[in-house]
Design a protein around this motif. Structure first.
Motif, PDB file in Angstrom:
ATOM      1  N   UNK A 204       0.817  -1.210   0.000  1.00  0.00           N
ATOM      2  CA  UNK A 204       0.000   0.000   0.000  1.00  0.00           C
ATOM      3  C   UNK A 204       0.858   1.270   0.000  1.00  0.00           C
ATOM      4  N   UNK A 205       2.092   1.163   0.480  1.00  0.00           N
ATOM      5  CA  UNK A 205       3.018   2.286   0.354  1.00  0.00           C
ATOM      6  C   UNK A 205       3.357   2.524  -1.110  1.00  0.00           C
ATOM      7  N   UNK A 206       3.539   1.431  -1.853  1.00  0.00           N
ATOM      8  CA  UNK A 206       3.929   1.527  -3.261  1.00  0.00           C
ATOM      9  C   UNK A 206       2.758   1.822  -4.191  1.00  0.00           C
ATOM     10  N   UNK A 207       1.622   1.228  -3.919  1.00  0.00           N
ATOM     11  CA  UNK A 207       0.481   1.366  -4.828  1.00  0.00           C
ATOM     12  C   UNK A 207      -0.600   2.314  -4.302  1.00  0.00           C
ATOM     13  N   UNK A 208      -0.687   2.464  -2.964  1.00  0.00           N
ATOM     14  CA  UNK A 208      -1.764   3.249  -2.397  1.00  0.00           C
ATOM     15  C   UNK A 208      -3.105   2.629  -2.729  1.00  0.00           C
ATOM     16  N   UNK A 209      -4.137   3.475  -2.822  1.00  0.00           N
ATOM     17  CA  UNK A 209      -5.462   3.029  -3.256  1.00  0.00           C
ATOM     18  C   UNK A 209      -5.584   3.433  -4.718  1.00  0.00           C
ATOM     19  N   UNK A 210      -5.248   2.513  -5.632  1.00  0.00           N
ATOM     20  CA  UNK A 210      -5.136   2.854  -7.053  1.00  0.00           C
ATOM     21  C   UNK A 210      -5.740   1.763  -7.922  1.00  0.00           C
ATOM     22  N   UNK A 211      -5.915   2.081  -9.205  1.00  0.00           N
ATOM     23  CA  UNK A 211      -6.449   1.108 -10.153  1.00  0.00           C
ATOM     24  C   UNK A 211      -5.501  -0.070 -10.334  1.00  0.00           C
TER      25      UNK A 211
ATOM     26  N   UNK B 211       0.127   1.639   8.205  1.00  0.00           N
ATOM     27  CA  UNK B 211      -0.138   1.799   6.778  1.00  0.00           C
ATOM     28  C   UNK B 211      -0.106   3.235   6.260  1.00  0.00           C
ATOM     29  N   UNK B 212      -0.069   4.222   7.139  1.00  0.00           N
ATOM     30  CA  UNK B 212      -0.083   5.605   6.667  1.00  0.00           C
ATOM     31  C   UNK B 212       1.323   6.029   6.239  1.00  0.00           C
ATOM     32  N   UNK B 213       1.720   5.522   5.074  1.00  0.00           N
ATOM     33  CA  UNK B 213       3.018   5.842   4.492  1.00  0.00           C
ATOM     34  C   UNK B 213       2.846   6.028   2.986  1.00  0.00           C
ATOM     35  N   UNK B 214       3.742   6.785   2.384  1.00  0.00           N
ATOM     36  CA  UNK B 214       3.789   6.889   0.932  1.00  0.00           C
ATOM     37  C   UNK B 214       2.452   7.279   0.323  1.00  0.00           C
ATOM     38  N   UNK B 215       1.934   6.384  -0.549  1.00  0.00           N
ATOM     39  CA  UNK B 215       0.715   6.671  -1.296  1.00  0.00           C
ATOM     40  C   UNK B 215      -0.556   6.474  -0.473  1.00  0.00           C
ATOM     41  N   UNK B 216      -0.435   5.939   0.730  1.00  0.00           N
ATOM     42  CA  UNK B 216      -1.603   5.645   1.568  1.00  0.00           C
ATOM     43  C   UNK B 216      -1.722   6.741   2.623  1.00  0.00           C
ATOM     44  N   UNK B 217      -2.715   7.639   2.440  1.00  0.00           N
ATOM     45  CA  UNK B 217      -2.812   8.825   3.281  1.00  0.00           C
ATOM     46  C   UNK B 217      -3.788   8.717   4.432  1.00  0.00           C
ATOM     47  N   UNK B 218      -3.967   9.853   5.144  1.00  0.00           N
ATOM     48  CA  UNK B 218      -4.819   9.898   6.336  1.00  0.00           C
ATOM     49  C   UNK B 218      -6.275   9.618   5.993  1.00  0.00           C
ATOM     50  N   UNK B 219      -6.747  10.125   4.863  1.00  0.00           N
ATOM     51  CA  UNK B 219      -8.128   9.866   4.464  1.00  0.00           C
ATOM     52  C   UNK B 219      -8.352   8.380   4.187  1.00  0.00           C
ATOM     53  N   UNK B 220      -7.336   7.741   3.593  1.00  0.00           N
ATOM     54  CA  UNK B 220      -7.421   6.295   3.349  1.00  0.00           C
ATOM     55  C   UNK B 220      -7.514   5.527   4.667  1.00  0.00           C
ATOM     56  N   UNK B 221      -6.791   5.987   5.677  1.00  0.00           N
ATOM     57  CA  UNK B 221      -6.837   5.348   6.997  1.00  0.00           C
ATOM     58  C   UNK B 221      -8.238   5.438   7.581  1.00  0.00           C
ATOM     59  N   UNK B 222      -8.875   6.604   7.488  1.00  0.00           N
ATOM     60  CA  UNK B 222     -10.219   6.787   8.049  1.00  0.00           C
ATOM     61  C   UNK B 222     -11.230   5.852   7.387  1.00  0.00           C
ATOM     62  N   UNK B 223     -11.176   5.768   6.064  1.00  0.00           N
ATOM     63  CA  UNK B 223     -12.123   4.903   5.356  1.00  0.00           C
ATOM     64  C   UNK B 223     -11.851   3.438   5.662  1.00  0.00           C
TER      65      UNK B 223
END
Length: 519
Positions: free
Chosen positions: A30-37, A339-351
């Motif tokens: 998730x650091x490398x890809x985040x929430x992505x297609x 998980x809150x690193x790189x491409x995975x941000x604070x908003x992603x953590x909340x969801x």
């Protein structure tokens, strides 16, 4: 029973290491890809071979194979046992090789010639054409691991996931941080890492069987009475496993079809965190108790079988219930810290924390259902797990389609919870010696003890959460976890001990005996 405890400790210890590496793998992913297609596409592609792995390798085929193989070993018929192993592997290899060629070709053709308007689906099929051969490697490995488990050797099976995790972690670290690969190129590198890990996973138990038990591999398409029994058990059980895995696949396909980007990633992440306690303890208990249940039932020792089942049930519930409570209460902090690193941000953590909170309700039901399915398999009873899987699938599909319209991925998460609950209740009702009255009144289950201890832990942690002693920063989250997790374990453990939980009594006896010897 000492041997069972030792094996559970071995499997659990290695599984803890595996899950910690798996956690690191997911953090890197998730650091490398985040929430992505592309991240969603890889998750979907990786789900497909794992579906077959659970159906064929670690699921029904293994459950049908182990009781028959165990009987041959128990009767001292090692040559017959070897023959059955070779017969099963020969057929499995031929089927999986053919399946891999067909699926890879169709996936590649479909994704490469512009037949799909959606880039999301095209990417998923493209990656699947590279990663699907993993199913051949891991399913063959799983059968050999089942043979080793029947000999009381659990190391190879418990170590196998560690190999895959190391391969994937190495690939992500090397290609993302060193070679600066991104998106589809990075996903392809990860696919190759999965295949490399699968090769090593297959080689490990192969060598163990040859060196430890003088196994002589040969292609064998002949028939035998033992193989016929495995087929009869497998055919019925396969549909149950297939329905169960299709259940998972339907949820992920529906999540992938949602317009919200990352829905599959959020559900996948919550499932991975749920699998941490599920895999470390619940599946370890099922893995170790399954051969014991098979031996007791095949020997006609009904009382031993019941006692063995009750102990496994008690341990499964005693571990997964407080784990679910702790994971739900600390969901946001766990996701923020890890998980809150790189491409995975604070908003992603909340969801993600909202999805994880819902999923935690299903954890004890997943664990108990998996254990009871193994108990039925030990009886060579495959129809009841099949019926339970069909009912669970129907509930999940109907609720998913209804709830996802208004609640999206949250509706899918709740549908999974209700389907797991229904499946567990159905399996429990179908057990001849198990009912609600015995659960509450039979001391061997220790159900009141587990419930009171879990509630004690819940109210302690909940009260501290309400007081908001810790802030919202990442380092505050670390402090919260370092304080709350040990506190929860201590409160739960002390309450269990006071209420007379059997395993706590045994631990006290061992400590007393050890102290006496030291004196």
């Amino acid at each position: 029973m000492a041997g069972i405890s030792k094996n559970i400790s071995l499997v659990s210890g290695l599984t803890i290491l595996s899950r910690l590496l798996g956690l690191l793998r997911d953090v890197l992913f998730f650091t490398c890809f985040g929430v992505s297609l592309i991240g969603d596409a890889f998750i979907l592609a990786f789900t497909i071979p794992n579906l077959f792995r659970r159906m064929l390798g670690e699921g029904t085929l293994s459950s049908a194979f182990i009781p028959v193989y165990t009987e041959k070993i128990k009767d001292g018929l090692w040559e017959k046992a070897q023959q059955i192993l070779n017969q099963v592997l020969s057929r499995l290899m031929l089927f999986l090789l053919t399946l891999s060629i067909v699926v890879c070709f169709l996936s590649w053709i479909t994704s490469s010639y512009g037949w799909l308007e959606s880039l999301k689906w095209s990417n998923g099929l493209f990656l699947n054409s590279f990663i699907f051969p993993y199913v051949f490697l891991i399913c063959v490995s799983a059968i050999m691991v089942g043979a080793l488990n029947s000999h009381g050797k659990f190391f190879a099976g418990a170590f196998s996931p560690i190999i895959l995790n190391i391969s994937m972690i190495g690939s992500l670290a090397l290609f993302y941080f060193v070679f600066s690969q991104r998106e589809l190129d990075l996903a392809l590198a990860l696919c190759y890492a999965v295949i490399l890990g699968g090769v090593l996973q297959m080689a490990w138990p192969w060598v163990q069987l040859k060196m430890g038990f003088s196994w002589k591999w040969k292609i064998d398409f002949s028939s035998s009475p033992g193989l016929s029994r495995i087929k009869s058990l497998f055919v019925v059980g396969f549909f149950g496993a297939a329905v169960g895995q299709i259940n998972i696949m339907v949820s992920r396909f529906l999540a992938y079809s949602l317009e919200d980007e990352g829905s599959l990633s959020y559900l996948f992440l919550s499932a991975r965190l749920i699998e941490l306690p599920l895999g470390v303890f619940a599946i370890s208990i099922s893995t170790v108790f399954f051969p014991e249940l098979s031996r007791a039932f095949s020997s006609g020792k009904s009382l031993e079988y019941r006692n063995c089942f009750c102990r496994g049930f008690r341990l499964t519930l005693a571990i997964t219930l407080p784990a679910a409570i702790g994971l739900a209460l600390l969901a946001n902090s766990i996701l923020k810290v890890f998980f809150q690193w790189g491409e995975f941000g604070a908003n992603d953590v909340d969801v993600a924390s909202q999805v994880l909170f819902i999923s935690c309700f299903a954890l004890p039901f997943y664990a108990l259902a998996a254990y009871m399915v193994k108990a039925f398999h030990a009886q060579k009873e495959m129809k009841i797990p099949l019926h339970a899987a069909v009912i669970s699938f129907a509930v999940n599909l109907i609720l998913s389609l209804v709830l996802m319209k208004d609640f999206g991925m949250f509706g899918l998460a709740w549908a999974n919870v209700f389907s797991a609950f229904v499946q567990t209740i159905y399996l429990a009702v179908k057990l001849d010696f198990f009912d609600l009255k015995s659960l509450f009144l039979n001391s061997v289950f220790s159900f009141p003890c587990i419930m009171i201890s879990s509630l004690s832990m819940f109210f302690t942690l909940w009260f501290l959460k309400q007081e908001e002693f810790f802030g919202t920063a990442k380092f505050s989250g670390i402090a919260e976890l370092l304080f709350m997790i040990p506190l929860g374990v201590v409160v739960y453990g002390i309450t269990l001990s006071i209420l007379g939980f059997p395993e706590c009594d045994k631990i006290r006896e061992r400590i007393s005996a050890w102290t006496f010897k030291k004196k």
